[in-house]
Each structure stands twice: as C-alpha cells, then as structure tokens.
Design an enzyme around this catalytic site. Structure first.
Site, PDB file in Angstrom:
ATOM      1  N   TYR A 234       5.568   9.242   9.063  1.00 32.55           N
ATOM      2  CA  TYR A 234       6.066   9.584   8.025  1.00 32.55           C
ATOM      3  C   TYR A 234       5.453  11.073   8.029  1.00 32.55           C
ATOM      4  O   TYR A 234       4.013  11.298   8.337  1.00 32.55           O
ATOM      5  CB  TYR A 234       6.006   9.031   6.640  1.00 32.55           C
ATOM      6  CG  TYR A 234       4.381   8.798   6.308  1.00 32.55           C
ATOM      7  CD1 TYR A 234       3.925   9.879   5.413  1.00 32.55           C
ATOM      8  CD2 TYR A 234       3.729   7.858   6.589  1.00 32.55           C
ATOM      9  CE1 TYR A 234       2.449   9.676   5.170  1.00 32.55           C
ATOM     10  CE2 TYR A 234       2.218   7.813   6.309  1.00 32.55           C
ATOM     11  CZ  TYR A 234       1.793   8.535   5.618  1.00 32.55           C
ATOM     12  OH  TYR A 234       0.224   8.528   5.186  1.00 32.55           O
ATOM     13  N   PHE A 245       1.421  17.128   2.163  1.00 31.91           N
ATOM     14  CA  PHE A 245       0.447  16.544   1.325  1.00 31.91           C
ATOM     15  C   PHE A 245      -0.297  15.459   2.200  1.00 31.91           C
ATOM     16  O   PHE A 245      -1.447  14.570   1.725  1.00 31.91           O
ATOM     17  CB  PHE A 245       0.706  16.199  -0.156  1.00 31.91           C
ATOM     18  CG  PHE A 245       1.914  15.351   0.012  1.00 31.91           C
ATOM     19  CD1 PHE A 245       1.933  14.014   0.188  1.00 31.91           C
ATOM     20  CD2 PHE A 245       3.268  16.123  -0.298  1.00 31.91           C
ATOM     21  CE1 PHE A 245       3.225  13.528  -0.048  1.00 31.91           C
ATOM     22  CE2 PHE A 245       4.387  15.453  -0.437  1.00 31.91           C
ATOM     23  CZ  PHE A 245       4.319  13.781  -0.082  1.00 31.91           C
ATOM     24  N   ASP A 246       0.454  14.692   3.190  1.00 34.64           N
ATOM     25  CA  ASP A 246       0.074  13.621   3.871  1.00 34.64           C
ATOM     26  C   ASP A 246       0.861  13.563   4.810  1.00 34.64           C
ATOM     27  O   ASP A 246       2.256  13.628   4.839  1.00 34.64           O
ATOM     28  CB  ASP A 246       0.191  12.284   3.041  1.00 34.64           C
ATOM     29  CG  ASP A 246      -0.754  11.399   3.613  1.00 34.64           C
ATOM     30  OD1 ASP A 246      -1.456  11.338   4.579  1.00 34.64           O
ATOM     31  OD2 ASP A 246      -0.736  10.177   3.055  1.00 34.64           O
ATOM     32  N   ILE A 266       5.806   4.316  -3.640  1.00 34.16           N
ATOM     33  CA  ILE A 266       6.545   4.696  -4.830  1.00 34.16           C
ATOM     34  C   ILE A 266       8.012   4.251  -4.521  1.00 34.16           C
ATOM     35  O   ILE A 266       8.706   3.780  -3.716  1.00 34.16           O
ATOM     36  CB  ILE A 266       6.730   6.289  -4.719  1.00 34.16           C
ATOM     37  CG1 ILE A 266       7.214   6.769  -3.370  1.00 34.16           C
ATOM     38  CG2 ILE A 266       5.403   6.813  -5.109  1.00 34.16           C
ATOM     39  CD1 ILE A 266       7.317   8.437  -3.216  1.00 34.16           C
ATOM     40  N   TYR A 292       5.907  10.613  -8.104  1.00 37.13           N
ATOM     41  CA  TYR A 292       4.757  10.397  -9.075  1.00 37.13           C
ATOM     42  C   TYR A 292       4.980  10.942 -10.330  1.00 37.13           C
ATOM     43  O   TYR A 292       4.009  10.839 -11.080  1.00 37.13           O
ATOM     44  CB  TYR A 292       3.549  11.087  -8.513  1.00 37.13           C
ATOM     45  CG  TYR A 292       3.069  10.440  -6.967  1.00 37.13           C
ATOM     46  CD1 TYR A 292       2.495   9.351  -7.071  1.00 37.13           C
ATOM     47  CD2 TYR A 292       3.620  10.975  -5.828  1.00 37.13           C
ATOM     48  CE1 TYR A 292       2.169   8.631  -5.981  1.00 37.13           C
ATOM     49  CE2 TYR A 292       3.443  10.224  -4.731  1.00 37.13           C
ATOM     50  CZ  TYR A 292       2.555   9.216  -4.651  1.00 37.13           C
ATOM     51  OH  TYR A 292       2.418   8.440  -3.409  1.00 37.13           O
ATOM     52  N   PHE A 309      10.250  13.546   2.550  1.00 35.60           N
ATOM     53  CA  PHE A 309       9.381  13.000   3.614  1.00 35.60           C
ATOM     54  C   PHE A 309      10.467  12.789   4.842  1.00 35.60           C
ATOM     55  O   PHE A 309      11.527  12.513   4.907  1.00 35.60           O
ATOM     56  CB  PHE A 309       9.011  11.334   3.023  1.00 35.60           C
ATOM     57  CG  PHE A 309       8.282  11.353   2.179  1.00 35.60           C
ATOM     58  CD1 PHE A 309       7.089  11.234   2.693  1.00 35.60           C
ATOM     59  CD2 PHE A 309       8.423  11.264   0.676  1.00 35.60           C
ATOM     60  CE1 PHE A 309       5.979  11.101   1.686  1.00 35.60           C
ATOM     61  CE2 PHE A 309       7.435  11.093  -0.241  1.00 35.60           C
ATOM     62  CZ  PHE A 309       6.296  10.974   0.198  1.00 35.60           C
TER      63      PHE A 309
END
Length: 317
Positions: A234, A245-246, A266, A292, A309
């Site tokens: 991902y 962010f990741d 999530i 979130y 994503f």
C-alpha cells in the site's frame, strides 16, 4: 493559586475567608478516624455559614448505597492545587456511598455532606492514600506536610438506579450526536471524492459501507472472506493535499498482514480489500468516518481527512 475553582467556593472562600483553608487544626472538627472537616451551608442571604454536624448526619446515616454528585479540588497541606474535578469534567463527579464504610476514606468524609453543603476536609496523606487511592503517598506530598486537603461542593444525592439511568441517557445522546456529525461529515467527504473522480476522469465503485474503490488491475480467483488473513502492499496519502503519510516502501516493501473484517484496520480497508481478488491493484478513497474521523492520526493525518490508498492484494489464506 488563591483563586478557588468552584463557583460555590467563590462566595465561601473570598480573599478574606481563604485563611480558613489554612486554619489551625483546632478550627476543624474531627472524626474518630482522624479526618478533619469544616462544613458550610448558605444562609437566607445566600452567604455561606459554618454548619454543625447534626446527629442524623453521622457518616452516611440512611445515605449508604446512594450516589452523591460533587465537585472537588485537591490541594497539598501548603495550598498547592493538585487537581480540579471541573477542569477534567464539567459535571459533578458521582461518588458511590458504599454500605460498608472504610474508616479514614474519602467516601467517609463525603458521606457527611448533604446536597447544598460545601466543606473543607484535611486528611493524613498516609491514611487516605492507603484507604482510598490504594497506593503509596507521593514523595512531594510528604514534603508538603503529609496532608491532603479536599474542597468539596455537594450537588445531588440520587439512587444508584437513577445514576445508572442518567449515565445511559447521556451515552445514548452522545451516540446520537456522534452519528449525526458522522453523517454530515460523510456527505461532505463524498462530495470531495466525487470532485476528485471528476477531475481525474475516473470511475469508482462503492461498497455498501461507503468506501469508494477504483480497480487498476483485476486479479484472479475469489475475493477474501471475513476471518481470512490478507497480505497487502500500500501507499497512503491525504486526498486533499496528496501528502504521503505511510507506505509499504517505508517498511522494506513488505506487505502488511491482517485478519479481514475483525477491526484490525480502519473500516475503509476492511470494506475495500474485501472487494479485491488475489493480484488486484486498486485505489481506495475512504471518507473520514471510515478512517480516523475527527481525531485524525498523528501529525500527518488531520481531523476529518479523506484518505487515498493505492493497494495491491498480494495474497490471502
């Protein structure tokens, strides 16, 4: 430090009267267990006056088993404020008055109060920390005279059933408000997703739960079922800014593994990954209530952020 916390104490402990909190021990009444106290109640003119303890006010009397709601301020023996309950919670704190009284405890002292009373209590720190807090006295409190002062303002005396019903009603109201806010945010987020799709001339499908997904590469075989372990590559970005962010790249390009449909990720991931078969690549567009929400996550995911994503379902079993 001299400004007291409770509105009721504003009248009770003005600048001229605050010396009561540091008065000699002889100015306090004393329970057999060592707790010192001074009780106050408003007179007809609305001024707080000292109140003597009536025989029927003996700790608890007929109040055992009920719940007293009370605001409290905790201080050291040298008048340093440790905690104001109203700063932590705007409503008075419920304190259950148990049938089996623990001598020297905070509950014993609060059991002296009737609704409308205010009081100053002085406890030997060793006693109250052993009887109520069940932990050693902090070193700084020993250095401050080994005394804990509690200012209390009693509001209501209710049954346990009434308090339970009140708590349940508050939870239900909080849940209702939360759902309303989430629904409004979902509408706003869907509009942002639709604008993104239009700008990028992309077509997306939507899960029954509300996650949008754009298939980039169709894999083979069946889709994973709830309870199966999936492995996913991902890259996650904030839709509004494009900020990453990741990603799997930050973790050695190793797929992340989780059990589908068990709340380990999530909701938007549980919903979106369930739509893919092995080898599929897709873009998930996840409204913030399915990500979130109003809390956000760390410094990189702000509150109410729609997430994007890029995912690849590597395998599942």
């Amino acid at each position: 430090m001299r400004n007291l916390f409770f509105a009721a104490f504003g009248a009770l402990f003005g600048i001229a009267q605050l010396a009561h909190a540091q008065a000699p021990a002889t100015d306090f009444s004393r329970l057999p267990t060592g707790t010192e106290y001074r009780l106050f109640r408003k007179d007809a003119a609305g001024r707080y006056q000292p109140r003597a303890l009536a025989p029927t006010d003996a700790p608890y009397a007929s109040r055992a088993g009920q719940v007293l709601t009370v605001f409290m301020e905790f201080r050291t023996g040298r008048d340093s404020v440790l905690m104001n309950s109203r700063q932590m919670q705007p409503l008075p704190q419920p304190v259950a008055l148990p049938a089996q009284l623990t001598p020297g405890s905070l509950e014993e002292a609060l059991g002296l109060l009737l609704p409308g009373d205010s009081a100053i209590f002085r406890f030997p720190a060793d006693t109250i920390f052993a009887k109520t807090f069940r932990q050693p006295v902090p070193p700084f409190l020993r250095k401050s005279g080994n005394t804990l002062v509690v200012l209390a303002s009693a509001r209501e005396l209710v049954t346990m059933a009434e308090m339970t019903a009140r708590h349940q009603k508050m939870q239900e109201e909080s849940a209702r408000q939360g759902k309303a806010l989430a629904a409004a945010q979902m509408t706003k987020d869907v509009a942002a997703i639709q604008a993104y799709l239009k700008k990028n001339k992309a077509t997306a499908k939507k899960t029954t739960g509300g996650t949008y997904y754009i298939l980039k590469k169709l894999g083979t075989g069946a889709t994973p079922k709830t309870g199966q372990t999936v492995r996913v590559l991902y890259r996650g970005t904030v839709l509004a800014t494009g900020q990453e962010f990741d990603s799997s790249a930050k973790h050695g390009n190793e797929p992340i593994s989780f059990v589908l449909g068990q709340g380990q990720v999530i909701p938007g991931w549980d919903q979106g990954i369930a739509m893919l078969n092995k080898g599929s690549k897709a873009v998930l567009l996840i409204p913030s209530p399915l990500a979130y929400g109003p809390r956000g996550a760390g410094a990189d995911i702000p509150a109410n952020a729609v997430l994007r994503f890029e995912v690849e379902l590597v395998d599942f079993k």
